[in-house]
Design a protein around this motif. Structure first.
Motif, short mmCIF file in Angstrom:
data_model
loop_
_atom_site.label_atom_id
_atom_site.label_comp_id
_atom_site.label_asym_id
_atom_site.label_seq_id
_atom_site.Cartn_x
_atom_site.Cartn_y
_atom_site.Cartn_z
N UNK A 180 0.83 -1.25 0.02
CA UNK A 180 -0.04 -0.01 -0.04
C UNK A 180 1.05 1.16 0.22
N UNK A 181 0.38 2.25 -0.57
CA UNK A 181 0.97 3.72 -0.51
C UNK A 181 0.13 4.54 0.49
N UNK A 182 -0.84 3.99 1.16
CA UNK A 182 -1.76 4.72 1.95
C UNK A 182 -1.57 4.18 3.50
N UNK A 183 -1.04 4.95 4.31
CA UNK A 183 -1.10 4.30 5.80
C UNK A 183 -2.17 3.99 6.45
N UNK A 184 -3.27 4.54 6.04
CA UNK A 184 -4.61 3.93 6.59
C UNK A 184 -4.84 2.50 6.18
N UNK A 185 -4.49 2.22 4.92
CA UNK A 185 -4.78 0.82 4.52
C UNK A 185 -3.75 0.06 5.12
N UNK A 186 -2.43 0.67 5.39
CA UNK A 186 -1.41 -0.33 5.86
C UNK A 186 -1.71 -0.42 7.54
N UNK A 187 -2.42 0.39 7.91
CA UNK A 187 -2.99 -0.09 9.57
C UNK A 187 -3.61 -1.34 9.33
N UNK A 188 -4.43 -1.78 8.31
CA UNK A 188 -5.06 -2.84 8.30
C UNK A 188 -4.48 -4.08 8.01
N UNK A 189 -3.17 -3.93 7.83
CA UNK A 189 -2.16 -5.02 6.93
C UNK A 189 -1.28 -5.40 7.95
N UNK A 190 -0.72 -4.35 8.77
CA UNK A 190 0.50 -4.39 9.56
C UNK A 190 0.08 -4.24 11.11
N UNK A 191 0.21 -4.99 11.95
CA UNK A 191 -0.27 -4.76 13.49
C UNK A 191 0.71 -3.80 14.27
N UNK A 192 1.94 -4.07 13.94
CA UNK A 192 2.90 -3.29 14.20
C UNK A 192 4.36 -3.09 13.54
N UNK A 193 5.11 -2.18 13.67
CA UNK A 193 6.30 -2.03 13.21
C UNK A 193 7.32 -1.91 14.27
N UNK A 194 8.63 -2.38 14.29
CA UNK A 194 9.66 -2.14 15.30
C UNK A 194 10.62 -1.30 14.62
#
Ligand code: CLF
Ligand code: SF4
Length: 485
Positions: A180-194
């Protein structure tokens, strides 16, 4: 040696077309990614990379070494604890290796598989989070096998920190998984980022990941490194959004866009598998790929490899090269790999002529497009029995040409001399929407079963080039007078 390992003698299966299989060779063919379709310096980088060139995947093999187990993000489609030796999907591996073990494995494979041309690190975690092991592996292998190409696959979070190391190790091919290039969509794909010692969740984490991915992509293309973007197609989450992704990565200079169908199964224990998120159907994937035509170049022949995959795409030999089967030091002779490349060059020239002839054949037709499936073991030829096919390559043919559109996983119908009716159901499901199957040979029973399902099986073109045979069939089936008929 296992029956699966490809001996050099198998090159005899890569034969010139049978008489009558060729035809006029006067037209040029733009349907395959060959040397005529790109600048010479790019062709030089991709001509023996089975993922970066659809043409090369007929001839060359890759191997992955699973040296990078840790990851710095969590994707909802990933669970690296699950392992099944029979399963092919990213993140799956039977064993993790040290760089030294990996180098030993590479030499053992190079000694047995003359098609080997690329060494990749694709997990099972992230190749650049565990970067010390990844680059140490390349350092060891470049001393032993200087003619092999290096490739890495990464989620991109750590990528901007390693551009110089990538250049230093002559890594010409980098894949970024970018959904995705949209962080709002990314939030539905990636629960966390370290990142930088802190765990970010939701839109904050997705935004950091997105910015780092785009920064890495730009930095690599500025260095002349070929970047492939893998995007997992997740229906209802990012499927239509991938049009925007395709445009954004094209603008940043990505070489290829590979849209992969989400693999989702509760048995894998992934968040998506457990929540019931479905993957796309083959027709949905094709529809999206067709919409993407004209944007960034598409890869359509991906097999969603394991992190320890070995061999030609679609024929995984990983279980033949587990640590317990490796010799302490493999007797490596470079001659078979050199000879193999010579044969491939001859074969390429021959096939280019055959493809040009195919183009002429179909240009005479005015019939609707047809989707056909082919049983093949490689070499771009119809060279596999129907009963032995674990997957089908799918081509679309119309008056503009014969185009590879993807593959469908199936299951071998023939079980040691008899046909398995349960497997036939799997095969028929894989052939949904296909009008015709091309095979080197098929028995009367399965032929009749296919016919009952509305699918014609054709075994009139054994060992011929796929495109040539499909073009002749198409022209003849629709009543067109052909040059070679
Ligand atoms: Fe491996 Fe990936 Fe390099 Fe290929 S795989 S790291 S680019 S050498 Fe290839 Fe496998 Fe698809 Fe990857 S078929 S999953 S695209
Ligand atoms: Fe799994 Fe790769 Fe996602 Fe990491 S980046 S969670 S290894 S799929």
């Amino acid at each position: 040696m296992s029956r699966n390992v490809i001996p050099l003698s198998s090159l005899t299966r890569i034969r010139p077309p049978q008489s009558g299989g060729g035809g006029c060779a006067s037209a040029s063919c733009g349907s395959s990614e060959g040397s005529g379709d790109m600048p010479a310096h790019i062709w030089d980088k991709v001509k023996d990379h089975p993922c970066y060139s659809e043409e090369a995947h007929h001839y060359f093999a890759r191997m992955h070494v699973a040296v990078a187990p840790a990851c710095n993000i969590q994707c909802n489609y990933c669970n690296r604890k699950y392992d099944c030796a029979n399963e092919s999907r990213p993140g799956v591996t039977s064993e993790k290796l040290t760089p030294e073990e990996a180098a030993r494995k590479v030499m053992a494979v190079a000694a047995k598989v003359p098609q080997l041309s690329v060494l990749g690190v694709a997990g099972p975690g992230d190749s650049l989070f565990d970067w010390r092991k990844t680059f140490e592996t390349f350092r060891l292998v470049e001393q032993l096998l200087p003619d092999i190409k290096f490739c890495i696959s990464t989620n991109g979070l750590a990528l901007p920190d390693h551009i110089e190391r990538i250049v230093d190790h002559n890594i010409d091919h980098v894949t970024i998984t970018l959904n995705t290039v949209d962080p709002a969509i990314g939030a539905a794909i990636y629960p966390w980022v370290y990142f930088n010692g802190k765990r970010y969740t939701g839109i904050d984490g997705a935004r950091i990941l997105h910015e780092r991915q785009m920064e890495g992509l730009e930095a690599l293309t500025a260095k002349g490194i070929l970047v492939k973007i893998n995007s997992v197609m997740i229906p209802g989450v990012n499927d239509q959004h991938l049009l925007e992704v395709n445009a954004a990565i094209k603008a940043k200079g990505a070489f290829l866009h590979n849209v992969l169908p989400l693999i989702s199964d509760p048995a894998h224990g992934t968040a998506y598998g457990l929540s019931g998120q479905r993957g796309p159907k083959p027709a949905e994937l094709k529809e999206l790929q067709d919409k993407l035509a004209g944007g960034a170049n598409l890869m359509r022949h991906c097999r969603q490899c394991r992190a320890d995959a070995v061999g030609m795409l679609g024929e995984d030999l990983s279980q033949d090269f587990t640590l317990d089967k490796l010799p302490e030091s493999a007797a490596y002779d470079p001659e078979p790999r050199r000879l193999y490349r010579e044969v491939v060059e001859q074969e390429r020239a021959d096939r280019a002529q055959a493809l040009a002839a195919a183009q002429v054949e179909v240009a005479r037709a005015l019939a609707p497009a047809q989707l056909v499936a082919v049983c093949t073991k490689g070499g771009g030829r119809i060279n596999q029995h129907f009963g032995h096919a674990k997957e089908f390559q799918v081509f679309e043919v119309d008056s503009l040409g014969v185009r590879f559109v993807g593959h469908r996983k199936a299951d071998t119908y023939c079980q040691g001399g008899y046909g398995d009716e349960e497997k036939l159901d799997v095969v028929l499901a894989a052939l949904e929407g296909i009008s015709t199957v091309f095979t080197a040979k098929i028995g009367r029973c399965p032929k009749n079963d296919l016919k009952a399902a509305g699918i014609e099986a054709i075994d009139l073109y054994p060992f011929e080039y796929i495109e040539t045979a499909v073009a002749r069939w198409y022209a003849e089936a629709f009543g067109i007078q052909t040059a070679t008929a």
